[in-house]
Design a protein around this motif. Structure first.
Motif: not given
Length: 386
Positions: A216, A45-46, A212-213, A205, A209, A171, A48-50
Motif C-alpha cells: 500500500l 483487512i482494514t 500488505i502495508r 503475521d 503485515s 471494522t 488487520y492493517l490498523f
C-alpha cells in the motif's frame, strides 16, 4: 441409586468426522454467500492493517480503543473526501479520454509495426512481430477495463450504502475487540503447544503485515514519483497512468514492465512532445525513467518498507503470480506472494518436524522490546480496559 452422569467424549474417528463436516459446511456456506463477502473481507483487512496503530495509541495514552477508532474514522473520512474531490474528477475524465482514444492508439500501433518490422541495434536485428499482438492486446484490455469500471458504480446506490455500513460496523468491532479475539484464538491452541504455535503464527503475521502495508505504501510512493516526470514531459493521461503504474507495482516482475509499456505506448503517439523530443526519444526517456525508479524501489524503498521477510526465489515468485491469477483473478495476484511466503514457512516447519530438527534462531525470533512483546502476548489485559 441413579447412574453416575458422565460427559460425552468423542472417539478419535468421531473427532475427525466432526472436524471434516465443519470444514465442508463452512466452505459450502462461503461459496453460497460469496456475493455478500466483500464488505467482511474488506473489514478484516482494514482491521488487520490498523490494529497495531490503535493498540499503540491505546497503550501510550490509556485512552479507550473505541475513542481512537472514532478518531481514525474521522481522519480517514476527511483524507478520503479531500482526495476524492481533488483527484477523482480528473481520474474519471482522463480514464474516459484514454478509453475513447484507445482505437486510435491501436490503429497507429498497427501502422507502426507494419512500417517497422525490425529494429537494428548495432549488429543485432530485433524482430518486433512477436510484440505486436502483446502490446495491442494490453492497450485494448486496459481501455476496456477503464471504460467498464472507473466511471461506473458497481452496485446500486442503496446496496452500496448498505455494504458501506456493514464494512464500517464490522471494522469498528474488529478493531475494538482485537485483543479479545487474539486471546480467544490463542486459547484454542492446547496449552502444551501454545508457545510453539505462537512462534509460527508470529512469523506468518510478520510476513502478511509487512507485505500488505508495504504494498500500500509502495502504491502511493510510486504513483507520486511517476506522476512528476509524466507531468513534466506532458504525457497525456498522466494522472491515470501514474496511478495505474503504482497499482501495477503490486504485481512483481510483470506489473512494472506492463506499467512502463503503457506509458511508453501513449508517449509514442502523443500529438505534441516537449523540449523538441521526438516521440521515439520521449518513449525511450520514459522507459529509462521507469527503469531507474524501479531500481530505486528495489534497492532502497522495498528493503526499508518491507524488509527481508518475503524471501522467495524469482522462479517461485513467477509461479505464485500465475497460480494466484488463475485461481482467484486480480485478488489472487495481490495475495499470491505473501501466500507463497507463508507456505514456505509452513513447509519449513513441517520439514523440521518430519526430520526431527530443532528450530533455528530465525524461526523463534520474537519481539525484543517490551512494547512489541506486549503487542504479541500481553495486549489482552490492556484491551479489556478499553
Amino acid at each position: 441409586m441413579g447412574q453416575e452422569e458422565r460427559p460425552i467424549r468423542f472417539s478419535y474417528q468421531a473427532k475427525w468426522i466432526s472436524s471434516a463436516l465443519i470444514v465442508v459446511l463452512t466452505i459450502w456456506l462461503l461459496f453460497a454467500v460469496t456475493h455478500i463477502l466483500p464488505p467482511f473481507i474488506g473489514a478484516i483487512i482494514t482491521a488487520y492493517l490498523f490494529n497495531p496503530l490503535i493498540g499503540w495509541l491505546h497503550r501510550r495514552t490509556r485512552i479507550g480503543r473505541a475513542i481512537w477508532i472514532i478518531v481514525l474514522y474521522i481522519v480517514a473520512f476527511f483524507v478520503l473526501y479531500s482526495l476524492f474531490t481533488a483527484l477523482w474528477p480528473r481520474i474519471v475524465q482522463q480514464s474516459r479520454d484514454l478509453a475513447a482514444n484507445a482505437p486510435v492508439i491501436i490503429r497507429e500501433l498497427t501502422i507502426f509495426f507494419e512500417q517497422n518490422q525490425t529494429i537494428e541495434v548495432g549488429d543485432f536485428v530485433i524482430s518486433l512481430a512477436p510484440l505486436e499482438a502483446q502490446v495491442i492486446g494490453l492497450i485494448r484490455d486496459v481501455a476496456g477495463w477503464l471504460s467498464g469500471n472507473v466511471p461506473k458504480i458497481v452496485f446500486s446506490a442503496l446496496e452500496s450504502v448498505i455494504y458501506l455500513l456493514v464494512y464500517l460496523i464490522i471494522t469498528f468491532y474488529l478493531l475494538l475487540q482485537a485483543p479479545q479475539l487474539k486471546a480467544w484464538s490463542r486459547s484454542l491452541i492446547p496449552a502444551p503447544y501454545r508457545r510453539e504455535i505462537g512462534h509460527l503464527g508470529y512469523q506468518i503475521d510478520r510476513v502478511f503485515s509487512a507485505y500488505i502495508r508495504g504494498q500500500l505504501i509502495l502504491i502511493v510512493i510510486m504513483s507520486v514519483l511517476l506522476y512528476i516526470p509524466l507531468s513534466i514531459l506532458q504525457v497525456p493521461y498522466a494522472l491515470v497512468i501514474a496511478v495505474a503504474s503504482g497499482v501495477l507495482e503490486i504485481l512483481p516482475i510483470i506489473g512494472p514492465w506492463s506499467a512502463a509499456g503503457i506509458a511508453m505506448t501513449v508517449a509514442l503517439f502523443q500529438p505534441v512532445t516537449p523540449f523538441g523530443l521526438s516521440n521515439v526519444a520521449l518513449a525511450v526517456l520514459l522507459g529509462i525513467i521507469y527503469f531507474v525508479l524501479r531500481q530505486i524501489e528495489d534497492h532502497f524503498i522495498i528493503p526499508n518498507v518491507m524488509g527481508p521477510l518475503v524471501r522467495l526465489h524469482p522462479g517461485v515468485v513467477i509461479f505464485a503470480i500465475l497460480a494466484g491469477g488463475a485461481l482467484a483473478g486480480a485478488f489472487g495476484l495481490f495475495i499470491s506472494i505473501p501466500i507463497a511466503a507463508v507456505i514456505r514457512i509452513l513447509l519449513s516447519y513441517i520439514y523440521r518436524k518430519l526430520t526431527d530438527q530443532p528450530e533455528t534462531p530465525s524461526d523463534t525470533d520474537q519481539p525484543h522490546t517490551a512494547a512489541q512483546q506486549e503487542t504479541v502476548t500481553g495486549e489482552v489485559a490492556l484491551g479489556s480496559q478499553g
